[in-house]
Design an enzyme around this catalytic site. Structure first.
Site, mmCIF file in Angstrom:
data_model
loop_
_atom_site.group_PDB
_atom_site.id
_atom_site.type_symbol
_atom_site.label_atom_id
_atom_site.label_comp_id
_atom_site.label_asym_id
_atom_site.label_seq_id
_atom_site.Cartn_x
_atom_site.Cartn_y
_atom_site.Cartn_z
ATOM 1 N N SER A 63 18.321 -58.189 -5.237
ATOM 2 C CA SER A 63 17.859 -59.498 -4.733
ATOM 3 C C SER A 63 18.899 -60.295 -3.962
ATOM 4 O O SER A 63 18.555 -61.313 -3.358
ATOM 5 C CB SER A 63 17.356 -60.361 -5.892
ATOM 6 N N LYS A 66 18.068 -61.016 -0.497
ATOM 7 C CA LYS A 66 17.116 -62.084 -0.135
ATOM 8 C C LYS A 66 17.818 -63.224 0.625
ATOM 9 O O LYS A 66 17.184 -63.937 1.392
ATOM 10 C CB LYS A 66 16.401 -62.594 -1.390
ATOM 11 N N TYR A 188 10.478 -54.258 2.056
ATOM 12 C CA TYR A 188 11.052 -55.087 0.980
ATOM 13 C C TYR A 188 11.935 -54.234 0.055
ATOM 14 O O TYR A 188 13.093 -54.583 -0.237
ATOM 15 C CB TYR A 188 9.930 -55.773 0.184
ATOM 16 N N TYR A 240 16.889 -66.888 -10.695
ATOM 17 C CA TYR A 240 15.609 -66.757 -11.389
ATOM 18 C C TYR A 240 15.392 -67.982 -12.282
ATOM 19 O O TYR A 240 15.682 -69.094 -11.878
ATOM 20 C CB TYR A 240 15.551 -65.455 -12.206
ATOM 21 N N VAL A 258 19.284 -57.587 -9.693
ATOM 22 C CA VAL A 258 19.178 -56.804 -10.929
ATOM 23 C C VAL A 258 20.047 -55.540 -10.923
ATOM 24 O O VAL A 258 20.097 -54.826 -11.919
ATOM 25 C CB VAL A 258 17.709 -56.435 -11.274
#
Ligand code: GLU
Length: 304
Positions: A63, A66, A188, A240, A258
């Site tokens: 992530s 992102k 993605y 998160y 992660v």
């Protein structure tokens, strides 16, 4: 500040936490990573690098990618982007479906999976050769042409990415995905599979710490104000449903993945990356958070 010695001391101090948590096992390729690894690297805006431990071992950034896709999307769409994604902390897990249903297909922020799947759709619209173009942007940010995707990690995730597929379907139902679901998910997962070292990541995050210099990498341009806003979203949404705790413990804008990596910035001074695969219950690296907490505590350097 003697960052090299500070990182060495931090490494020693966090060894008691080495067995806490467990690596992500919902992505089979990540479950096979040796969890006994720890790396950290600071890169200052003066151009000095301070590596520690496994700072040169590549790992799956997941992530953390992102942040790069948000930067690219903002450069293409500007504020238009916020019609499709909000910028509020979610307070829910990174892969939660519930909020997305209640809020009718508008993801809470670009850093949860739903938001990043929308970003993937936006990038597919703007990039001529999305896979190549995204990689070139990341390589330019990090100044390293050897950075690459790990297709094995991407397909391992795609093979059991049921929850992300459910998220993508819900987004499509609410007309918040324009492309084909399979195509969007493939891109993605591939972006999540990029492998970088702590030193690559620290260097790639430096432009976010350095407002003074223009942000212009491989045609992706951002204003100083846009960079500032990306940092604000990292601060409020980068961890998160543990973003508040990270802010409290560390006090720097950052983003976790992660794969066990965390990248963070101390504005106008440095970018730092840390990696250790064992995660806590919220999906953040146990040793990574501990190390960054010690860094900002020892140096008394944080944004607060
Ligand atoms: N590829 C991962 C997923 O979609 C990324 C999650 C993360 O690093 O937060 O589940």
């Amino acid at each position: 500040m003697n960052y090299q010695q500070i990182l060495k001391d931090i490494h020693q101090a966090i060894l008691p936490y080495a067995q806490e948590g467990k690596q992500a096992d919902y992505i089979p390729a990540l479950a096979r990573v040796n969890p006994e690894q720890f790396g950290m690297c600071i890169h200052t805006i003066q151009g000095r690098t301070f590596p520690e431990g496994d700072a040169f071992v590549p790992f799956s950034i997941q992530s953390i990618s992102k942040v790069f896709s948000l930067a690219a999307c903002l450069s293409f769409e500007g504020d238009e982007l916020w019609r499709r994604v909000s910028k509020e902390p979610s307070g829910t897990a990174f892969n939660s479906l519930i909020q997305l249903e209640v809020e009718k297909g508008i993801p809470r922020n670009p850093f949860i999976n739903a938001g990043a799947i929308v970003l993937a759709d936006v990038l597919l619209k703007h990039l001529k050769h999305p896979e190549d173009d995204f990689l070139r942007f990341v390589r330019a940010l990090a100044g390293n042409n050897r950075i690459d995707y790990n297709p094995e990690v991407a397909s391992s995730e795609q093979a059991c990415g049921y929850l992300n597929a459910a998220i993508a379907n819900l987004l499509k139902y609410h007309h918040n995905i324009e492309g084909e679901i399979e195509r969007v998910l493939h891109f993605y997962f591939l972006m999540c599979s990029v492998e970088m070292t702590c030193c690559d990541l620290a260097r790639a995050f430096l432009p976010f710490a350095n407002h003074q210099k223009p942000f212009d990498f491989d045609g992706i341009r951002l204003t100083a104000s846009q960079v500032k806003r990306i940092n604000a979203i990292m601060q409020t949404c980068g961890f998160y449903d543990e973003a508040g705790e990270f802010s409290y413990l560390v006090g720097l804008p950052g983003k976790s993945g992660v794969g066990g990596g965390i990248a963070a910035i101390y504005p106008k001074r440095y970018a730092v990356a840390v990696w250790s695969p064992r995660l806590n219950a919220k999906g953040n690296s146990v040793m990574g958070i501990k190390a960054l907490e010690l860094l900002t505590t020892e140096t008394q350097e944080s944004i607060f």
